[in-house]
Structures are given as structure tokens and as C-alpha cells.
Scaffold this motif. Structure first.
Motif: not given
Length: 227
Positions: A51-54, A74-81, A186-193
Motif C-alpha cells: 500500500l505504501a508503494f501504491l 531493478q525498476l521492473s520490480t515495480q511493475n507488480f504494483y 508504466k511507459s514512463i517508468m520503462y522509457k523516461e523514469p
């Protein structure tokens, strides 16, 4: 501290602090769709982290900051949230509508140019309000404080709808809009964080969607005699 001791303290916390001191009723996880004002869902240890991450994502925090706080390699870990953001936002809306949390002290709803005090009125004397298409206008200074050209599409904070089909359609449209915003994040996280401008615009939009949805949920709960 072993797992059994931690579990004992966890149970003790709910019984002594939550039930006895705060007087709340503890409900088993996922056993009810909507909680009452004096009910609280029992959560696990990992749920608070989730909940804190969300909350951080919806508040517009940089993915690198979230990764540092969460210990993600890795940033990809956040994809789960991201899969749960729409549900998280919807739950925030229901909490606002039912008065479980307040608009002014909710960190994920830090709007600046939004009429906070008018969005979620606890009471509205509809007998003294102007009757308009699909509901009522609660503005006491119409048209000088009106911020929308279309009363019936959930944009005006002074509009209270009384059309069930209209409310249902608006709720569906807002949740679809939330899902589109989540895909952008999500697209920002992968391309332009580090794209803080786009992220700020999208998260501000999500926060406004939460309040719009809360207003619609509140319209559904209006007493029959008020309609």
C-alpha cells in the motif's frame, strides 16, 4: 523475534489496540466489498509495504526514489504494483465517499486548484437546490462559481446526479480513464523514469479521478427521500 511471537503480537495488536482502544470491528481480509465506518480490514505485514508503494506512485514519486526506499535492484520490480493502481484508486474513492478518510488530510489527494470543500458535501438540502438535467445544482452563487460547461458529465463539483444509469456510466468512464493513466505511468517508468512533468500531470489527473469517482459513489448513497 520468531515468527510465532510476531504472529502473537500481531493478533494482540488488533484485539487490544484496534478493537478495545479504538473501538473498531476487525473484518477478515477480502470478506466484504465495502467496509463500514467503524470497520477495518485485517491486513498482513506485506500489505502495508504494498500500500505504501501504491501511495507513492499515485502521489507522483520518482521510480528511482521508490526503488531506493523499497530496496528494489531493478525498476521492473515495480511493475507488480502497477497492476493494482486502479483498484487502489477506486478504494480511495470509496473511502472518501463513506467518510472513512478526509480529503484534506489524505496525502495521495494533494490537489491545489480543485474545490475540495465542495467535492464531497456531507449534506445537501436538495429541496433548495436548482433542478437541472440528471440531478441538482448545489451552487449558491450560480453561475459565478461554476467551473464546468456541462453539468451532467461529472466535471462540476456542484452537480449531484440522481440518475442511476448516468452515474453507472460515469463511474465506468472514470475507471477506464484511470487505467489509461496507469498505462502512461508504466511507459514512463520503462522509457523516461525521470520525466517528472508527464508523471506529475498524470498523477494529478489520477487524484482528480479519485475525487470525481467518490462524488459519484456518494450520489448513489443519497437517501431515497432526498431524490
Amino acid at each position: 523475534m520468531g515468527r510465532h511471537v510476531l504472529g502473537y503480537l500481531h493478533d494482540k495488536f488488533y484485539k487490544v489496540v484496534i478493537e478495545e482502544i479504538y473501538g473498531l470491528t476487525v473484518i477478515d481480509k477480502e470478506s466484504k466489498e465495502v467496509l463500514g465506518k467503524r470497520e477495518i480490514e485485517r491486513i498482513n505485514y506485506g500489505d502495508t509495504r504494498h500500500l505504501a508503494f501504491l501511495d507513492l506512485i499515485v502521489s507522483g514519486f520518482n521510480p528511482y526514489t521508490i526503488a531506493q526506499l523499497g530496496g528494489h535492484r531493478q525498476l521492473s520490480t515495480q511493475n507488480f504494483y502497477y497492476a493494482g493502481i486502479t483498484t487502489f484508486c477506486t478504494s480511495k474513492a470509496y473511502s472518501l465517499a463513506y467518510g472513512i478518510i478526509e480529503l484534506d488530510n489524505t496525502n495521495a489527494l494533494a490537489m491545489t486548484n480543485w474545490r475540495k470543500n465542495e467535492l464531497l458535501k456531507n449534506t445537501a438540502d436538495l429541496s433548495s437546490c436548482r433542478r437541472i438535467s440528471n440531478g441538482y445544482c448545489t451552487s449558491k452563487n450560480f453561475p459565478y462559481e461554476c467551473g464546468s460547461a456541462d453539468c451532467a458529465h461529472g466535471e462540476c463539483p456542484y452537480h449531484i446526479s440522481d440518475n442511476a444509469a448516468d452515474i453507472s456510466e460515469q463511474k465506468k468512464r472514470i475507471q477506464e480513464d484511470m487505467e489509461r493513466k496507469v498505462e502512461i505511468l508504466k511507459s514512463i517508468m520503462y522509457k523516461e523514469p525521470n520525466d517528472s512533468i508527464t508523471r506529475s500531470e498524470v498523477t494529478n489527473g489520477l487524484q482528480e479521478d479519485i475525487v470525481k469517482l467518490a462524488r459519484l459513489v456518494k450520489c448513489e448513497t443519497l437517501p431515497k427521500e432526498e431524490k
